[in-house]
Enzyme design. Structure first.
Site, PDB file in Angstrom:
ATOM      1  N   ARG A 183       0.429  14.660  13.319  1.00 34.83           N
ATOM      2  CA  ARG A 183       1.010  14.442  11.997  1.00 34.83           C
ATOM      3  C   ARG A 183       0.984  15.672  11.082  1.00 34.83           C
ATOM      4  O   ARG A 183       0.264  15.708  10.080  1.00 34.83           O
ATOM      5  CB  ARG A 183       0.317  13.265  11.313  1.00 34.83           C
ATOM      6  CG  ARG A 183       0.478  11.982  12.080  1.00 34.83           C
ATOM      7  CD  ARG A 183      -0.276  10.842  11.464  1.00 34.83           C
ATOM      8  NE  ARG A 183       0.489  10.108  10.488  1.00 34.83           N
ATOM      9  CZ  ARG A 183       0.022   9.052   9.824  1.00 34.83           C
ATOM     10  NH1 ARG A 183      -1.194   8.638  10.015  1.00 34.83           N
ATOM     11  NH2 ARG A 183       0.779   8.421   8.958  1.00 34.83           N
ATOM     12  N   PRO A 184       1.783  16.676  11.387  1.00 37.46           N
ATOM     13  CA  PRO A 184       1.809  17.861  10.513  1.00 37.46           C
ATOM     14  C   PRO A 184       2.484  17.567   9.181  1.00 37.46           C
ATOM     15  O   PRO A 184       3.093  16.507   8.999  1.00 37.46           O
ATOM     16  CB  PRO A 184       2.645  18.851  11.327  1.00 37.46           C
ATOM     17  CG  PRO A 184       3.478  18.018  12.229  1.00 37.46           C
ATOM     18  CD  PRO A 184       2.706  16.769  12.506  1.00 37.46           C
TER      19      PRO A 184
ATOM     20  N   LEU B 128       7.153  19.832   7.027  1.00 39.23           N
ATOM     21  CA  LEU B 128       8.416  19.561   6.320  1.00 39.23           C
ATOM     22  C   LEU B 128       8.202  19.451   4.811  1.00 39.23           C
ATOM     23  O   LEU B 128       9.078  19.823   4.026  1.00 39.23           O
ATOM     24  CB  LEU B 128       9.074  18.287   6.866  1.00 39.23           C
ATOM     25  CG  LEU B 128       9.428  18.367   8.361  1.00 39.23           C
ATOM     26  CD1 LEU B 128       9.913  17.022   8.869  1.00 39.23           C
ATOM     27  CD2 LEU B 128      10.477  19.443   8.610  1.00 39.23           C
TER      28      LEU B 128
ATOM     29  N   ARG C  14      -8.548  -0.705   4.371  1.00 36.66           N
ATOM     30  CA  ARG C  14      -7.627   0.314   3.830  1.00 36.66           C
ATOM     31  C   ARG C  14      -6.254  -0.288   3.542  1.00 36.66           C
ATOM     32  O   ARG C  14      -5.512   0.253   2.733  1.00 36.66           O
ATOM     33  CB  ARG C  14      -7.451   1.459   4.846  1.00 36.66           C
ATOM     34  CG  ARG C  14      -8.720   2.241   5.100  1.00 36.66           C
ATOM     35  CD  ARG C  14      -8.441   3.412   6.001  1.00 36.66           C
ATOM     36  NE  ARG C  14      -7.283   4.148   5.529  1.00 36.66           N
ATOM     37  CZ  ARG C  14      -6.533   4.959   6.269  1.00 36.66           C
ATOM     38  NH1 ARG C  14      -6.843   5.144   7.521  1.00 36.66           N
ATOM     39  NH2 ARG C  14      -5.513   5.580   5.753  1.00 36.66           N
TER      40      ARG C  14
ATOM     41  N   LYS D  32       0.833  -1.207   0.000  1.00 35.39           N
ATOM     42  CA  LYS D  32       0.000   0.000   0.000  1.00 35.39           C
ATOM     43  C   LYS D  32       0.861   1.248   0.000  1.00 35.39           C
ATOM     44  O   LYS D  32       0.641   2.172  -0.784  1.00 35.39           O
ATOM     45  CB  LYS D  32      -0.905   0.004   1.240  1.00 35.39           C
ATOM     46  CG  LYS D  32      -1.593   1.336   1.487  1.00 35.39           C
ATOM     47  CD  LYS D  32      -2.489   1.302   2.708  1.00 35.39           C
ATOM     48  CE  LYS D  32      -1.808   1.606   4.018  1.00 35.39           C
ATOM     49  NZ  LYS D  32      -1.488   3.033   4.236  1.00 35.39           N
ATOM     50  N   ASN D  33       1.844   1.275   0.897  1.00 36.16           N
ATOM     51  CA  ASN D  33       2.614   2.511   1.068  1.00 36.16           C
ATOM     52  C   ASN D  33       3.591   2.788  -0.074  1.00 36.16           C
ATOM     53  O   ASN D  33       4.183   3.866  -0.133  1.00 36.16           O
ATOM     54  CB  ASN D  33       3.367   2.503   2.406  1.00 36.16           C
ATOM     55  CG  ASN D  33       2.427   2.757   3.570  1.00 36.16           C
ATOM     56  OD1 ASN D  33       1.244   3.034   3.367  1.00 36.16           O
ATOM     57  ND2 ASN D  33       2.948   2.674   4.785  1.00 36.16           N
TER      58      ASN D  33
ATOM     59  N   CYS E   8      -5.265  13.191  12.717  1.00 36.01           N
ATOM     60  CA  CYS E   8      -5.814  11.859  12.459  1.00 36.01           C
ATOM     61  C   CYS E   8      -5.672  11.067  13.736  1.00 36.01           C
ATOM     62  O   CYS E   8      -5.067  11.521  14.696  1.00 36.01           O
ATOM     63  CB  CYS E   8      -5.132  11.190  11.289  1.00 36.01           C
ATOM     64  SG  CYS E   8      -3.603  10.412  11.726  1.00 36.01           S
TER      65      CYS E   8
ATOM     66  N   ILE F 106       7.631   7.149  17.049  1.00 34.38           N
ATOM     67  CA  ILE F 106       7.281   7.887  15.817  1.00 34.38           C
ATOM     68  C   ILE F 106       5.996   8.708  15.992  1.00 34.38           C
ATOM     69  O   ILE F 106       5.944   9.880  15.633  1.00 34.38           O
ATOM     70  CB  ILE F 106       7.100   6.930  14.616  1.00 34.38           C
ATOM     71  CG1 ILE F 106       8.302   5.990  14.473  1.00 34.38           C
ATOM     72  CG2 ILE F 106       6.835   7.703  13.328  1.00 34.38           C
ATOM     73  CD1 ILE F 106       9.536   6.582  13.868  1.00 34.38           C
TER      74      ILE F 106
ATOM     75  N   ARG G  62      -4.704  10.751   4.572  1.00 29.56           N
ATOM     76  CA  ARG G  62      -3.596  11.689   4.705  1.00 29.56           C
ATOM     77  C   ARG G  62      -2.612  11.659   3.539  1.00 29.56           C
ATOM     78  O   ARG G  62      -2.047  12.666   3.146  1.00 29.56           O
ATOM     79  CB  ARG G  62      -2.822  11.302   5.959  1.00 29.56           C
ATOM     80  CG  ARG G  62      -2.708  12.335   6.975  1.00 29.56           C
ATOM     81  CD  ARG G  62      -1.766  11.832   8.030  1.00 29.56           C
ATOM     82  NE  ARG G  62      -0.388  12.134   7.666  1.00 29.56           N
ATOM     83  CZ  ARG G  62       0.184  13.309   7.839  1.00 29.56           C
ATOM     84  NH1 ARG G  62      -0.471  14.298   8.399  1.00 29.56           N
ATOM     85  NH2 ARG G  62       1.416  13.508   7.463  1.00 29.56           N
TER      86      ARG G  62
ATOM     87  N   ASP H 146       4.593   0.621  12.026  1.00 35.35           N
ATOM     88  CA  ASP H 146       3.422  -0.075  11.466  1.00 35.35           C
ATOM     89  C   ASP H 146       3.342  -1.542  11.890  1.00 35.35           C
ATOM     90  O   ASP H 146       2.383  -2.228  11.535  1.00 35.35           O
ATOM     91  CB  ASP H 146       3.416   0.034   9.934  1.00 35.35           C
ATOM     92  CG  ASP H 146       3.025   1.427   9.449  1.00 35.35           C
ATOM     93  OD1 ASP H 146       2.563   2.239  10.272  1.00 35.35           O
ATOM     94  OD2 ASP H 146       3.180   1.695   8.246  1.00 35.35           O
TER      95      ASP H 146
HETATM   96  C1  UD1 Z   1       4.209   6.947   6.502  1.00 33.20           C
HETATM   97  C2  UD1 Z   1       3.400   5.715   6.258  1.00 33.20           C
HETATM   98  C3  UD1 Z   1       2.813   5.202   7.569  1.00 33.20           C
HETATM   99  C4  UD1 Z   1       3.919   4.983   8.590  1.00 33.20           C
HETATM  100  C5  UD1 Z   1       4.790   6.234   8.725  1.00 33.20           C
HETATM  101  C6  UD1 Z   1       6.009   6.015   9.594  1.00 33.20           C
HETATM  102  C7  UD1 Z   1       2.592   6.073   3.998  1.00 33.20           C
HETATM  103  C8  UD1 Z   1       1.452   6.378   3.104  1.00 33.20           C
HETATM  104  N1  UD1 Z   1       2.337   6.052   5.323  1.00 33.20           N
HETATM  105  O1  UD1 Z   1       3.345   7.946   7.019  1.00 33.20           O
HETATM  106  O2  UD1 Z   1       2.148   3.958   7.307  1.00 33.20           O
HETATM  107  O3  UD1 Z   1       3.346   4.693   9.852  1.00 33.20           O
HETATM  108  O4  UD1 Z   1       5.255   6.665   7.424  1.00 33.20           O
HETATM  109  O5  UD1 Z   1       6.762   4.961   9.107  1.00 33.20           O
HETATM  110  O6  UD1 Z   1       3.685   5.811   3.553  1.00 33.20           O
HETATM  111  N2  UD1 Z   1       6.268  14.813  10.723  1.00 33.20           N
HETATM  112  C9  UD1 Z   1       6.381  16.162  10.977  1.00 33.20           C
HETATM  113  N3  UD1 Z   1       6.306  17.038   9.931  1.00 33.20           N
HETATM  114  C10 UD1 Z   1       6.114  16.633   8.653  1.00 33.20           C
HETATM  115  C11 UD1 Z   1       6.000  15.255   8.395  1.00 33.20           C
HETATM  116  C12 UD1 Z   1       6.083  14.366   9.448  1.00 33.20           C
HETATM  117  O7  UD1 Z   1       6.545  16.563  12.126  1.00 33.20           O
HETATM  118  O8  UD1 Z   1       6.060  17.483   7.753  1.00 33.20           O
HETATM  119  C13 UD1 Z   1       6.344  13.833  11.829  1.00 33.20           C
HETATM  120  C14 UD1 Z   1       5.041  13.037  12.029  1.00 33.20           C
HETATM  121  O9  UD1 Z   1       4.130  13.735  12.807  1.00 33.20           O
HETATM  122  C15 UD1 Z   1       5.567  11.776  12.685  1.00 33.20           C
HETATM  123  C16 UD1 Z   1       6.939  11.585  12.028  1.00 33.20           C
HETATM  124  O10 UD1 Z   1       7.290  12.849  11.488  1.00 33.20           O
HETATM  125  O11 UD1 Z   1       5.745  11.981  14.058  1.00 33.20           O
HETATM  126  C17 UD1 Z   1       6.985  10.563  10.931  1.00 33.20           C
HETATM  127  O12 UD1 Z   1       5.892  10.771  10.051  1.00 33.20           O
HETATM  128  P1  UD1 Z   1       5.967  10.410   8.512  1.00 33.20           P
HETATM  129  O13 UD1 Z   1       7.133   9.542   8.219  1.00 33.20           O
HETATM  130  O14 UD1 Z   1       5.816  11.658   7.724  1.00 33.20           O
HETATM  131  O15 UD1 Z   1       4.653   9.555   8.328  1.00 33.20           O
HETATM  132  P2  UD1 Z   1       3.805   9.476   7.011  1.00 33.20           P
HETATM  133  O16 UD1 Z   1       4.705   9.702   5.849  1.00 33.20           O
HETATM  134  O17 UD1 Z   1       2.573  10.269   7.150  1.00 33.20           O
END
Ligand code: UD1
Length: 416
Positions: free
Chosen positions: A121-122, A125, A396, A22-23, A116, A326, A92, A304
């Site tokens: 989860r902002p 970045l 999902r 999926k990812n 969510c 995380i 998301r 995950d």
């Molecule tokens: C992806 C995966 C999800 C997995 C996660 C961590 C997909 C579609 N989803 O989610 O299944 O659980 O990686 O392996 O691939 N963060 C910030 N600012 C940002 C982006 C992220 O602070 O701009 C923080 C998040 O809140 C979190 C951490 O960084 O605490 C990691 O999040 P991130 O790797 O971005 O998760 P996703 O990409 O949403």
């Protein structure tokens, strides 16, 4: 709303085939927006999130056709660069259209995903990275409004490892002027699979799978044929199912090299794991030892898989510490597992799990995708019947869950 009814206590036996990840599928589907000719994908799992992404792309003008696990996406005629709230709020990962739209069309309007269930989860970045590449970005009425006549290559350090953030910026950089260097990039296999697909589309990317990814921008990208990498989290979930039930399961289309941290923990728990290049076999006598878990970005233990390993620890011998680093709110399965008789205490971002000899069936509620998976695992070993409500979360991320479990001998049925 659908429910799953599971009768526990049956050791799983047999073999199943793991679906495409999926990812990996979600960012690769979004990458179709970068190409001027059709992108032809295979091993695209039939999942709710995949359907949502295709609907979002169609809304923008992408011509999509789907048969079995194949999807063809033609983004030669895009008529809107907007991802509306109604579509983004349900998933998301819709944020992954931002980079491609901006890079190819110079404009994107994407709803902010908002909070969510598993934390705030902002996407700061993603936004800062695009700004570093010269984009003008404003947040207006809950939408990210981004413009750049042409993105420019830049060096950008991400102060947290973000998977979709890395993917968004890598896609955007493919069509930027000059070279982009992404530092502290995510090393997840799904980032690598996206990079492999982009390279076949004509992109020039080096270093995917390491924490520094270099992208030399090109003028245009074209379609290609790409098979989505196998789903390591789906595979990991069935591995834990085999381990907990004391079964023997062979997973085809599974890669042990993507699951090192999970396999190591399963071996520590007393489970036998064997593999070749395309399959993994798990054998267990059901006697498990408690194992401590600490989630962190790849190649460390994946968040995950945290809920699933917690399920294993609920029936293991001893006490395990499960630490989530995380996401700040990813223990929602704890309360539900307690309803099945698990002994778990949460202290901050650590759960202390004291193994019990037996879980007992009850009615529980699924709260997010991987939490739901962990409840299925617990139900497979609980005595009597467990009813899992709100299983739409499972749809999902797990293709043909009941069929696959049934093929392994589990007693599972879906009711409305
Ligand atoms: C992806 C995966 C999800 C997995 C996660 C961590 C997909 C579609 N989803 O989610 O299944 O659980 O990686 O392996 O691939 N963060 C910030 N600012 C940002 C982006 C992220 O602070 O701009 C923080 C998040 O809140 C979190 C951490 O960084 O605490 C990691 O999040 P991130 O790797 O971005 O998760 P996703 O990409 O949403």
């Amino acid at each position: 709303m659908d429910k799953l009814v599971i009768e526990g206590g049956i050791p799983l036996q047999g073999e199943i085939t793991i679906s495409g990840a999926k990812n990996a599928a979600l960012p690769i589907l979004c990458a179709s927006l970068l190409a001027e000719t059709p992108l032809k994908l295979s091993a695209v799992a039939k999942l709710k999130d995949v359907g949502t992404t295709i609907t979002l792309l169609e809304h923008m003008g992408v011509q999509a056709s789907r048969s079995e696990d194949r999807v063809v996406l033609d983004a030669s005629h895009i008529h809107t660069q907007e991802a509306p709230y109604e579509m983004v709020k349900t998933m998301r990962a819709s944020i992954l259209v931002l980079g491609p739209l901006l890079a190819r069309f110079g404009h994107a309007r994407v709803s902010l995903p908002g909070g969510c269930a598993i934390g705030s989860r902002p996407v700061d970045l993603h936004i800062k990275g695009l700004q570093a590449m010269g984009a003008e970005i404003h947040i207006e009425h809950g939408y990210i409004e981004a413009r750049a006549s042409k993105l420019k290559g830049a060096r950008y350090f991400m102060d947290m490892v973000t998977v979709t953030g890395t993917e968004n910026l890598m896609m955007a950089a493919c069509l930027a002027d000059g070279t982009t260097v992404l530092e502290n990039a995510a090393k997840e296999p799904e980032v690598v699979d996206l990079a492999d697909c982009l390279i076949k589309m004509g992109a020039r990317i080096e270093g995917a799978g390491t924490d520094i990814i270099t992208i030399h921008g090109v003028e245009r990208l074209h379609g290609c044929d790409h098979q989505v990498v196998c789903d390591r989290i789906e595979a990991g979930t069935y591995m834990v199912a085999a381990a907990m039930t004391g079964g023997c399961v062979k997973l085809n289309n599974a890669r042990a090299d993507l699951l090192d941290a999970v396999i190591e923990k399963l071996r520590d728990a007393g489970v036998t794991v064997e593999s070749d290049a395309t399959s993994i076999t798990v054998k267990s006598n059901g006697k498990l030892k408690a194992v401590n878990i600490r989630t962190a970005p790849h190649p460390a233990f994946p968040t995950d898989m945290q809920a699933q390993m917690m399920a294993l620890n609920t029936i293991a011998d001893g006490v395990a510490k499960v630490t989530e680093t995380i996401f700040e709110n990813r223990f929602m399965h704890v309360q539900e597992m307690q309803r099945l008789g698990a002994q778990i205490e949460v202290e901050g971002n650590t759960a202390i799990v004291r193994g019990v000899p037996k879980l007992e069936g009850a009615t529980v509620m699924a709260t997010d995708l991987r939490a739901s998976a962990s409840l299925v695992l617990a139900a497979l070993v609980a005595s009597g019947e467990t009813i899992i409500e709100r299983i739409y979360h499972l749809d999902r991320g797990y293709e043909n869950l009941e069929e696959k479990l049934t093929a392994l001998g589990a007693k599972v049925k879906r009711t409305s």
